[in-house]
Write a protein that holds these residues in place. Structure first.
Motif, PDB file in Angstrom:
ATOM      1  N   GLY A 180       0.790  -1.308  -0.004  1.00 57.56           N
ATOM      2  CA  GLY A 180       0.058  -0.082  -0.104  1.00 57.56           C
ATOM      3  C   GLY A 180       0.738   1.288   0.143  1.00 57.56           C
ATOM      4  N   LEU A 181       1.941   1.204   0.752  1.00 61.29           N
ATOM      5  CA  LEU A 181       2.762   2.395   0.903  1.00 61.29           C
ATOM      6  C   LEU A 181       3.403   2.538  -0.449  1.00 61.29           C
ATOM      7  N   ALA A 182       3.955   1.462  -0.982  1.00 65.72           N
ATOM      8  CA  ALA A 182       4.475   1.696  -2.543  1.00 65.72           C
ATOM      9  C   ALA A 182       3.449   2.356  -3.525  1.00 65.72           C
ATOM     10  N   THR A 183       2.313   1.790  -3.490  1.00 69.08           N
ATOM     11  CA  THR A 183       1.236   2.476  -4.371  1.00 69.08           C
ATOM     12  C   THR A 183       1.339   3.836  -4.138  1.00 69.08           C
ATOM     13  N   ALA A 184       1.033   4.191  -2.862  1.00 69.24           N
ATOM     14  CA  ALA A 184       0.903   5.655  -2.271  1.00 69.24           C
ATOM     15  C   ALA A 184       2.000   6.627  -2.778  1.00 69.24           C
ATOM     16  N   ILE A 185       3.378   6.121  -2.642  1.00 71.43           N
ATOM     17  CA  ILE A 185       4.453   6.824  -3.094  1.00 71.43           C
ATOM     18  C   ILE A 185       4.499   7.203  -4.579  1.00 71.43           C
ATOM     19  N   CYS A 186       4.303   6.115  -5.325  1.00 72.99           N
ATOM     20  CA  CYS A 186       3.978   6.066  -6.915  1.00 72.99           C
ATOM     21  C   CYS A 186       3.019   7.086  -7.068  1.00 72.99           C
ATOM     22  N   LEU A 187       1.889   7.021  -6.747  1.00 70.67           N
ATOM     23  CA  LEU A 187       0.952   8.031  -6.973  1.00 70.67           C
ATOM     24  C   LEU A 187       0.811   9.329  -6.639  1.00 70.67           C
ATOM     25  N   ALA A 188       1.499   9.466  -5.318  1.00 73.26           N
ATOM     26  CA  ALA A 188       1.743  10.894  -4.759  1.00 73.26           C
ATOM     27  C   ALA A 188       2.876  11.647  -5.666  1.00 73.26           C
ATOM     28  N   ARG A 189       3.826  10.773  -6.060  1.00 72.26           N
ATOM     29  CA  ARG A 189       4.842  11.406  -6.945  1.00 72.26           C
ATOM     30  C   ARG A 189       4.401  11.691  -8.260  1.00 72.26           C
ATOM     31  N   ALA A 190       3.391  11.143  -8.796  1.00 71.01           N
ATOM     32  CA  ALA A 190       2.618  11.381  -9.911  1.00 71.01           C
ATOM     33  C   ALA A 190       1.760  12.823  -9.945  1.00 71.01           C
ATOM     34  N   GLY A 191       1.675  13.090  -8.717  1.00 71.25           N
ATOM     35  CA  GLY A 191       0.837  14.521  -8.612  1.00 71.25           C
ATOM     36  C   GLY A 191      -0.367  14.162  -8.037  1.00 71.25           C
ATOM     37  N   GLN A 192      -0.842  12.809  -7.548  1.00 74.09           N
ATOM     38  CA  GLN A 192      -2.178  12.773  -7.095  1.00 74.09           C
ATOM     39  C   GLN A 192      -2.178  13.135  -5.447  1.00 74.09           C
ATOM     40  N   LYS A 193      -3.295  13.378  -4.990  1.00 76.43           N
ATOM     41  CA  LYS A 193      -3.599  13.685  -3.699  1.00 76.43           C
ATOM     42  C   LYS A 193      -4.200  12.254  -2.902  1.00 76.43           C
ATOM     43  N   VAL A 194      -3.037  11.742  -1.867  1.00 78.21           N
ATOM     44  CA  VAL A 194      -3.092  10.405  -1.701  1.00 78.21           C
ATOM     45  C   VAL A 194      -3.309  10.284  -0.156  1.00 78.21           C
ATOM     46  N   LEU A 195      -4.103   9.534   0.264  1.00 73.37           N
ATOM     47  CA  LEU A 195      -4.555   9.119   1.687  1.00 73.37           C
ATOM     48  C   LEU A 195      -4.311   7.816   1.959  1.00 73.37           C
ATOM     49  N   VAL A 196      -3.673   7.218   2.895  1.00 67.14           N
ATOM     50  CA  VAL A 196      -3.330   5.827   3.292  1.00 67.14           C
ATOM     51  C   VAL A 196      -4.192   5.727   4.761  1.00 67.14           C
ATOM     52  N   LEU A 197      -4.927   4.658   4.851  1.00 68.62           N
ATOM     53  CA  LEU A 197      -5.886   4.469   6.069  1.00 68.62           C
ATOM     54  C   LEU A 197      -5.400   3.361   6.797  1.00 68.62           C
TER      55      LEU A 197
END
Length: 548
Positions: free
Chosen positions: A15-32
């Protein structure tokens, strides 16, 4: 009303790897995360100042240029990580009955040590280890074959994988190796996928063996060290992690995921929902059986999860190196009959007998020298059990009754008996001891039936038969050990693959080459390789301990 581009359920490394990749692509990301610390099976915790990591005991392919090293560099977190190389001459110790065998780093070194110990099997050893490497290489190649001409040549490019992939480990090793003890030695890492040789998928076992051929490495800070680097990396790109957030529902409208609802009622909307939870939890608990296709319901009904575990967290006040304990893992087996030993663990009463037939032992204060305070040594002792053998406590909302306490006391003493086979009179030097059970796994990690590796890694549940990153619901994606692969590296790669599915690119496109990113690697047992700050941290811990 909160809105995000992507919400990730669960903060395991996938989940954290997905979050890093998406945030780095400019997305607003939240991990719960439902636990009070992030990390899932990779989290660390402390008991009276001593750190333990229930799910991370070693990582492979960490040397420069190798895949896990490149993964962390590509995610932009390498500079925040430190790894310690475990004993080069024995990153893995197999104690089988009265026999001991140590796995050295390097497949050539392993071959030489095996041939020296089993000279009559020289030809068989070389052929078998070559086969293991070839099957693993072909396994890694398959997803990279693109286009008509490459796909049409698959049978020629992957002939070893194709020939042996349909057979269990027991059959394949039986065709190549005759000595029962040698078979047990080569099968010792079955614990890394949780299946006995007669059930283990041969390509999965090849993947595990190959992952560690060049040695084992332990992260500074335990599993929590990796999690900290990943959460810091996510925050650097504006992503957010929230703990103690229990997701109760994935909101679906017209077969499309649009948000999540927390247990206390809060609704958070997102364009993408990514679940790092087990597939059964994701689909059955968070979406509901009535909303699933017949095909998915059928797949979930057939899905089996991997073994669950008992984990003893132990602190001893003694110099354990006097008894040969080093940074290498220890796999202790009653004898070479590994299938029988596994059946014993799965089918017999957990509290019966004086010893467990198979245990895994890890001394983290030697693996991570920064964690050693000059006096106390910490151990994680693991064995696998059948979840159904805990039926007295399964299904209870509060299982912490007097029977459960007695059960834990019996199991703790039994596991300590195994420890005393290695470290005589260890019981008299106990500073603290705590037992984690399958119920603990369920509570803290929220794993189905307390499983440790996601779905069971049998042939019909891996590769093309595993759960895909993209689900049958629009904008709902999966990552974690039940998808691409298990283990720290495998789960992390699954997270990158999930992000690639969302961003409609290749996983390798998301691993950005950065010459400024570099993992720091030191030898766990060679103080001459440590930088000054490692010595300073150890001295500080030692002085602090003396004051106490």
């Amino acid at each position: 009303m909160e809105r995000f581009d992507s919400v990730i359920i669960g903060s395991g490394v996938g989940g954290l790897a997905t979050a890093i990749c998406l945030a780095r692509a400019g997305q607003k990301v939240l991990v719960l995360e439902q636990h009070y610390v992030p990390g899932g099976w990779s989290h660390s915790f402390t008991l009276n100042g001593q750190r333990f990591s229930p799910g991370v005991h070693y990582v492979g392919l960490i040397d420069e240029g190798q895949s896990t090293n490149e993964l962390y560099r590509g995610l932009g977190i390498a500079n925040d990580l430190v790894f310690f190389r475990m004993n080069k001459n024995g990153y893995e110790h197999g104690i089988i009955g009265d026999e001991k065998f140590s796995f050295p780093s390097g497949v050539e070194n392993l071959t030489n040590v095996l041939v020296k110990r089993f000279p009559k099997e020289e030809k068989n050893i070389k052929e078998y280890l070559t086969l293991v490497q070839r099957v693993n290489r072909e396994l890694q190649l398959i997803p990279k074959l693109k286009g008509f001409w490459q796909n049409i040549t698959v049978p020629f490019r992957t002939k070893h994988f194709g020939k042996f992939s349909l057979f269990p480990l027991k059959r394949v090793i039986g065709w190549h190796i005759k000595d029962p003890l040698l078979k047990a030695v080569l099968n010792i890492q079955c614990g890394d996928h949780g299946l006995s040789p007669k059930k283990a998928c041969f390509p999965v076992h090849c993947s595990v063996m190959s992952h560690y051929f060049d040695g084992g490495f332990y992260p500074m800070g335990g599993g929590g060290g990796i999690v900290k680097a990943m959460t810091n990396g996510l925050k650097k790109y504006g992503g957010e992690v929230r703990v103690k957030q229990n997701v109760n529902k994935i909101i679906i409208e017209n077969k499309k995921a649009i948000g999540v609802q927390l247990k206390e009622g809060t609704i958070i909307y997102a364009k993408n929902i990514i679940s790092n939870a087990d597939p059964s939890i994701t689909f059955l608990n968070l979406i509901g059986k009535n909303n699933l296709s017949k095909g998915l319901v059928k797949k979930l009904e057939k899905t089996k999860y991997s073994v669950t575990s008992l984990i003893l967290f132990l602190t001893l006040d003694m110099d354990v190196t006097k008894f040969g304990i080093d940074s290498g893992n220890i796999w202790m087996m009653k004898d070479e009959n590994d299938d029988d030993n596994f059946e014993d663990l799965m089918n017999n009463d957990i509290t019966d007998g004086e010893l467990f037939p198979a245990v895994f032992i890890s001394c983290t204060t030697i693996k991570d020298p920064v964690s050693f305070n000059g006096r106390y040594h910490n151990f994680e002792v693991v064995t696998y059990v059948n979840y159904d053998n805990l039926n007295d406590f399964n299904g209870l909302e509060d299982y912490h009754n007097s029977e459960y306490i007695v059960f834990k006391e019996k199991v703790t003493n039994k596991m300590l008996n195994n420890i005393e086979k290695l470290i005589p009179n260890a019981k008299s030097s106990i500073v603290q001891v705590e037992l984690g059970t399958p119920k603990t796994n369920e509570f803290y990690v929220n794993s189905t039936r307390g499983n440790v590796y996601g779905t069971e890694k049998t042939l019909n549940q891996v590769g093309p038969f595993s759960f895909k990153n993209k689900s049958e619901f629009i904008n709902l994606f999966l990552c974690g050990a039940s998808t691409l692969s298990h283990g720290v590296g495998g789960a992390t790669h699954s997270g990158v693959a999930a992000a690639a599915a969302i961003l409609k690119c290749k996983p390798e496109d998301l691993l950005i080459e950065d010459a400024n990113q570099k993992l720091r690697i030191y030898d766990a047992e060679d103080a001459s390789t440590w930088p000054d700050w490692v010595h300073l941290k150890r001295d500080h811990k030692s002085k602090k301990n003396k004051k106490i």
